[in-house]
Design a protein around this motif. Structure first.
Motif, PDB file in Angstrom:
ATOM      1  N   LEU A  46       9.807  -7.372  -3.625  1.00  0.00           N
ATOM      2  CA  LEU A  46       9.873  -6.907  -5.017  1.00  0.00           C
ATOM      3  C   LEU A  46      10.855  -5.755  -5.240  1.00  0.00           C
ATOM      4  CD1 LEU A  46       8.312  -7.382  -7.809  1.00  0.00           C
ATOM      5  CD2 LEU A  46       7.025  -5.348  -7.163  1.00  0.00           C
ATOM      6  N   SER A  49      -1.214  10.596  -0.531  1.00  0.00           N
ATOM      7  CA  SER A  49      -1.864  11.633  -1.323  1.00  0.00           C
ATOM      8  C   SER A  49      -3.347  11.356  -1.442  1.00  0.00           C
ATOM      9  CB  SER A  49      -1.187  11.702  -2.701  1.00  0.00           C
ATOM     10  OG  SER A  49      -1.582  12.857  -3.388  1.00  0.00           O
ATOM     11  N   LEU A  50      -3.939  11.891  -2.487  1.00  0.00           N
ATOM     12  CA  LEU A  50      -5.389  11.779  -2.683  1.00  0.00           C
ATOM     13  C   LEU A  50      -5.702  10.868  -3.859  1.00  0.00           C
ATOM     14  CD1 LEU A  50      -6.307  15.553  -2.296  1.00  0.00           C
ATOM     15  CD2 LEU A  50      -6.543  13.748  -0.576  1.00  0.00           C
ATOM     16  N   VAL A  51      -6.925  10.306  -3.826  1.00  0.00           N
ATOM     17  CA  VAL A  51      -7.299   9.343  -4.862  1.00  0.00           C
ATOM     18  C   VAL A  51      -7.346   9.996  -6.251  1.00  0.00           C
ATOM     19  CG1 VAL A  51      -9.811   9.562  -4.653  1.00  0.00           C
ATOM     20  CG2 VAL A  51      -8.801   7.361  -5.279  1.00  0.00           C
ATOM     21  N   ALA A  61       3.606   4.893 -10.147  1.00  0.00           N
ATOM     22  CA  ALA A  61       2.671   6.025 -10.113  1.00  0.00           C
ATOM     23  C   ALA A  61       1.844   5.942  -8.839  1.00  0.00           C
ATOM     24  CB  ALA A  61       1.758   5.983 -11.335  1.00  0.00           C
ATOM     25  N   GLY A  62       1.181   7.044  -8.524  1.00  0.00           N
ATOM     26  CA  GLY A  62       0.290   7.060  -7.362  1.00  0.00           C
ATOM     27  C   GLY A  62       1.061   7.172  -6.056  1.00  0.00           C
ATOM     28  N   ASP A  63       0.461   6.695  -4.980  1.00  0.00           N
ATOM     29  CA  ASP A  63       1.069   6.825  -3.650  1.00  0.00           C
ATOM     30  C   ASP A  63       2.455   6.206  -3.602  1.00  0.00           C
ATOM     31  OD1 ASP A  63      -1.248   8.042  -2.842  1.00  0.00           O
ATOM     32  OD2 ASP A  63      -1.675   6.642  -1.205  1.00  0.00           O
ATOM     33  N   MET A  75       0.854  -1.198   0.000  1.00  0.00           N
ATOM     34  CA  MET A  75       0.000   0.000   0.000  1.00  0.00           C
ATOM     35  C   MET A  75       0.884   1.240   0.000  1.00  0.00           C
ATOM     36  SD  MET A  75      -3.120   0.938   2.551  1.00  0.00           S
ATOM     37  CE  MET A  75      -2.111   1.301   3.979  1.00  0.00           C
ATOM     38  N   GLY A  76       0.758   2.014  -1.083  1.00  0.00           N
ATOM     39  CA  GLY A  76       1.589   3.203  -1.211  1.00  0.00           C
ATOM     40  C   GLY A  76       1.399   4.184  -0.073  1.00  0.00           C
ATOM     41  N   PHE A  77       0.204   4.240   0.497  1.00  0.00           N
ATOM     42  CA  PHE A  77      -0.118   5.240   1.525  1.00  0.00           C
ATOM     43  C   PHE A  77       0.809   5.129   2.731  1.00  0.00           C
ATOM     44  CE2 PHE A  77      -2.629   7.528   4.647  1.00  0.00           C
ATOM     45  CZ  PHE A  77      -3.209   8.524   3.881  1.00  0.00           C
ATOM     46  N   ALA A  79      -3.987   9.658  -7.658  1.00  0.00           N
ATOM     47  CA  ALA A  79      -3.711   8.267  -8.043  1.00  0.00           C
ATOM     48  C   ALA A  79      -4.335   7.972  -9.408  1.00  0.00           C
ATOM     49  CB  ALA A  79      -4.243   7.312  -6.988  1.00  0.00           C
TER      50      ALA A  79
END
Ligand SMILES: Cc1cc2nc3c(=O)[nH]c(=O)nc-3n(C[C@H](O)[C@H](O)[C@H](O)COP(=O)(O)OP(=O)(O)OC[C@H]3O[C@@H](n4cnc5c(N)ncnc54)[C@H](O)[C@@H]3O)c2cc1C
Length: 87
Positions: free
Chosen positions: A11, A50-52, A42-44, A1-3, A55
């Motif tokens: 990985l 950050s915000l959805v 990309a994304g968190d 989970m990037g958050f 993402a």
């Protein structure tokens, strides 16, 4: 989970993917490419918490960059301009 910051063990570590000073995967907004060829982020995972909406936006932009990387151009919409992009 990037958050909660990317999990490095497994990985990322095995592929030797570079992190930035905040512990997120280092990849630029220019092409979303990490230090390892053919690996994009990309994304968190890349931005940190950050915000959805970010993402979703980064997911779409990154998909276009992957398309360009593979095909040499992309017909997918750009955030900035709705035109055909050549590498
Ligand atoms: C409790 C909480 C509340 C939030 N509230 C809001 C809110 O109200 N409004 C808002 O805009 N945003 C909110 N957010 C933030 C928003 O959820 C994130 O910014 C968004 O989900 C990031 O999307 P993402 O796709 O980048 O990452 P994620 O949603 O974290 O998705 C990453 C996915 O990759 C998977 N994954 C990880 N490692 C691997 C692997 N090795 N192999 C395969 N899959 C893997 C994970 O299981 C996960 O499904 C909140 C976040 C949290 C945690």
């Amino acid at each position: 989970m990037g958050f909660g910051n990317p999990q490095y063990e497994g990985l990322l570590k095995e592929l030797e993917i570079e992190l930035d000073e905040r512990g997120n995967v280092r990849a630029t907004e220019k092409n979303y490419h990490t230090n390892i060829p053919k690996i994009f982020a990309a994304g968190d995972m890349r931005r940190g918490q950050s915000l959805v909406v970010w993402a979703i936006s980064e997911g779409r932009e990154c998909a276009r960059k992957v398309d360009e990387y593979l095909m040499g151009h992309s017909l997918l919409e750009s955030k900035d301009q709705n035109i055909l992009h050549e590498i």
